[in-house]
Design an enzyme around this catalytic site. Structure first.
Site, PDB file in Angstrom:
ATOM      1  N   TRP A   1     137.104 127.896  43.547  1.00 30.37           N
ATOM      2  CA  TRP A   1     137.301 127.539  44.953  1.00 30.37           C
ATOM      3  C   TRP A   1     137.844 126.116  45.098  1.00 30.37           C
ATOM      4  CZ3 TRP A   1     137.129 132.146  44.910  1.00 30.37           C
ATOM      5  CH2 TRP A   1     136.144 133.028  45.316  1.00 30.37           C
TER       6      TRP A   1
ATOM      7  N   ASN B   1     140.186 134.258  49.639  1.00 28.19           N
ATOM      8  CA  ASN B   1     139.441 135.191  48.815  1.00 28.19           C
ATOM      9  C   ASN B   1     139.198 136.477  49.592  1.00 28.19           C
ATOM     10  OD1 ASN B   1     137.632 136.206  46.699  1.00 28.19           O
ATOM     11  ND2 ASN B   1     135.993 135.759  48.165  1.00 28.19           N
ATOM     12  N   GLU B   2     139.817 137.568  49.131  1.00 24.08           N
ATOM     13  CA  GLU B   2     139.589 138.915  49.645  1.00 24.08           C
ATOM     14  C   GLU B   2     139.769 139.058  51.160  1.00 24.08           C
ATOM     15  OE1 GLU B   2     136.541 140.486  46.184  1.00 24.08           O
ATOM     16  OE2 GLU B   2     135.690 139.961  48.139  1.00 24.08           O
TER      17      GLU B   2
ATOM     18  N   TYR C   1     135.755 146.844  41.352  1.00 21.07           N
ATOM     19  CA  TYR C   1     134.307 147.002  41.407  1.00 21.07           C
ATOM     20  C   TYR C   1     133.949 148.448  41.747  1.00 21.07           C
ATOM     21  CZ  TYR C   1     134.043 141.880  41.613  1.00 21.07           C
ATOM     22  OH  TYR C   1     134.152 140.535  41.341  1.00 21.07           O
TER      23      TYR C   1
ATOM     24  N   GLU D   1     139.594 139.763  39.902  1.00 17.31           N
ATOM     25  CA  GLU D   1     138.146 139.937  39.791  1.00 17.31           C
ATOM     26  C   GLU D   1     137.869 141.337  39.253  1.00 17.31           C
ATOM     27  OE1 GLU D   1     135.516 139.229  43.084  1.00 17.31           O
ATOM     28  OE2 GLU D   1     136.667 137.510  43.819  1.00 17.31           O
TER      29      GLU D   1
ATOM     30  N   TRP E   1     134.472 138.486  36.673  1.00 16.06           N
ATOM     31  CA  TRP E   1     133.495 137.835  37.540  1.00 16.06           C
ATOM     32  C   TRP E   1     132.123 138.045  36.908  1.00 16.06           C
ATOM     33  CZ3 TRP E   1     134.187 135.224  42.240  1.00 16.06           C
ATOM     34  CH2 TRP E   1     133.003 134.834  42.882  1.00 16.06           C
TER      35      TRP E   1
ATOM     36  N   ASP F   1     118.603 127.733  30.829  1.00 21.27           N
ATOM     37  CA  ASP F   1     117.661 126.872  30.122  1.00 21.27           C
ATOM     38  C   ASP F   1     118.313 125.556  29.712  1.00 21.27           C
ATOM     39  OD1 ASP F   1     115.707 128.799  30.328  1.00 21.27           O
ATOM     40  OD2 ASP F   1     116.156 129.685  28.367  1.00 21.27           O
TER      41      ASP F   1
END
Length: 467
Positions: free
Chosen positions: A86, A201-202, A280, A320, A363, A370
């Site tokens: 971004w 974006n989209e 997706y 993506e 994506w 950690d």
């Protein structure tokens, strides 16, 4: 991604319009030659990439910049050469733009660091300029700003039509593109580390399912970006959903729904250099079987490869793709890795034949929580942590190596190979009496007409619109 101007190509019957980015020899800028990305005097470049939307926000805190450096180091070690991230954060708690025209210098310096670090690791950046969704502000925030200023706006999709809102967005475009990096001293618009600008974006628009509203917005904004920065590539940021226009395979949309975009027509807009899709299938077809999702994947991918070759004549990226992993709800890692194999095999199959699908970006890339404090908060079920997921890292690394082996070819030679492949498909159809014969013939004839019409429109754009 030469002082060679790519006004036409043997790759396809479609001419490359003069608004496509052209660069001087050896300066590292990516350009377009037909359906191929090229760099350094017309040599092909293919992209194995990742998404990491969080880079600027993380880098805005000097104490966390090591995480950004580590992300680029790990990506580079696995052969990845493209990061999508971004270049916006509209309002909210961590704004880049806190109100129209008012910018947070600390956040901007974070973006400076991202660009400088990507450059150090040999990774190109695809920088997105705003969001269709509420995350990090997006079009809702722009509309709210205009409403707060006393303008009568009633819906988020007024973003695409309201003159005041569009002026806010254009100001953001100009501010970002003309920014001079405090670390490198190079203006963003002159930095070859930046591969391309993504308008949104989209983008979706439920106020106008036909796609005309988004179409008009792209037709205004893409040439505007080119007036500010004529050297970088531009893409609208589409997911690939078909609309109501010509050559739109709307029956392939998930559940047959319109999303307010046209894949073919919008990518034909002046100022647009390459096409994008997202993948997706598990979420778009939630509740469907694995076989149904696999069928959708094949149809979706092949349809867009064919449409891009026949009607657009430009490169295509899967910007993506991912498969949901979340406790007992999503897929397991074996299923996710199988999906990675499917996507990356499809990309390589196209790229190795000179086809238009020439890269992708998974994506999303994250680091071990950690090691980096707060990273676990960014988990969304799609994350890939290369250091702890050896199988996924191996799949991605092997694909990166395969694509890298294709770099550096002469684009014209590669495109002739693609043309030969298409002729072979046509010949097989003719000899076998296949049902695809008429469609292939019609597409070839159509491409001739597209070539002529785009040549005329190219002349108009260069001599009138872009002046």
């Amino acid at each position: 991604m030469l002082f060679r101007v790519f006004t036409s190509s043997s790759c396809t019957l479609v001419h490359s319009p003069p608004w496509r980015a052209t660069v001087a020899p050896g300066d590292g800028m990516v350009a377009v030659d037909g359906t191929q990305f090229v760099v350094d005097c017309g040599r092909t470049i293919f992209f194995s990439g990742f998404n990491a939307y969080w880079l600027m926000m993380m880098a805005a805190d000097p104490a966390l910049r090591g995480a950004v450096a580590t992300a680029f180091q790990q990506a580079s070690a696995h052969g990845l050469n493209l990061a999508r991230t971004w270049a916006f954060s509209d309002g909210g708690d961590q704004p880049l733009q806190s109100s129209p025209g008012v910018y947070n210098e600390t956040m901007f310096q974070g973006l400076d660091f991202v660009i400088a670090e990507a450059r150090r690791h040999g990774i190109y950046l695809l920088l997105c300029l705003t969001n269709n969704f509420d995350n990090f502000g997006g079009k809702r925030q722009y509309v709210r700003w205009a409403r707060d200023a006393g303008h009568n706006l009633t819906a988020e999709d007024d973003f695409f039509t309201n003159t005041v809102v569009k002026s806010y967005f254009k100001n953001h475009v100009k501010t970002v593109l003309t920014r001079v990096n405090t670390l490198t001293g190079v203006a963003y618009k002159d930095d070859p580390t930046i591969f391309a600008w993504e308008l949104m974006n989209e983008p979706r628009c439920y106020a106008d399912p036909t796609g005309a509203m988004v179409q008009a917005w792209v037709e205004e904004m893409a040439p505007y970006v080119k007036r500010v920065d004529g050297r970088h590539l531009v893409t609208p940021g589409l997911e690939g959903f078909y609309g109501d226009g010509e050559h739109e395979s709307k029956e392939l949309n998930p559940w047959g729904i319109y999303y307010g975009t046209n894949y073919v027509a919008t990518h034909r807009a002046a100022g647009v250099d390459f096409a994008t899709i997202h993948l997706y299938p598990d979420v778009w077809l939630w509740g469907s079987t694995a076989d149904e999702q696999a069928t959708f994947f094949r149809n979706w991918t092949l349809s867009h490869i064919d449409a891009t070759a026949a009607y657009l004549g430009m490169p295509l990226l899967v910007t993506e793709y991912g498969k949901f992993l979340w406790k007992e709800v999503g897929a397991n890692k074996a299923q996710r890795n199988y999906f990675l194999d499917l996507v990356l095999d499809a990309i390589y199959a196209s790229a190795s034949r000179g086809g238009p699908l020439v890269g992708g970006a998974f994506w999303q890339l994250l680091l071990d929580g950690d090691i980096v404090a707060g990273m676990d908060n960014l988990r969304d079920g799609y994350e890939i942590i290369l250091a702890e997921d050896s199988r996924a890292a191996s799949i991605i690394g092997e694909h990166s190596e395969q694509l890298a082996a294709l770099n550096g070819q002469d684009a014209d030679v590669l495109c002739r190979r693609a043309s030969s492949h298409r002729k072979t498909r046509l010949g097989n159809s003719l000899s076998c009496g296949g049902g695809d014969t008429l469609e292939l013939l019609l597409r070839m004839v159509l491409a001739c007409f597209v070539s002529l019409s785009r040549s005329i429109s190219s002349f108009i754009v260069q001599n009138f619109i872009l002046l």
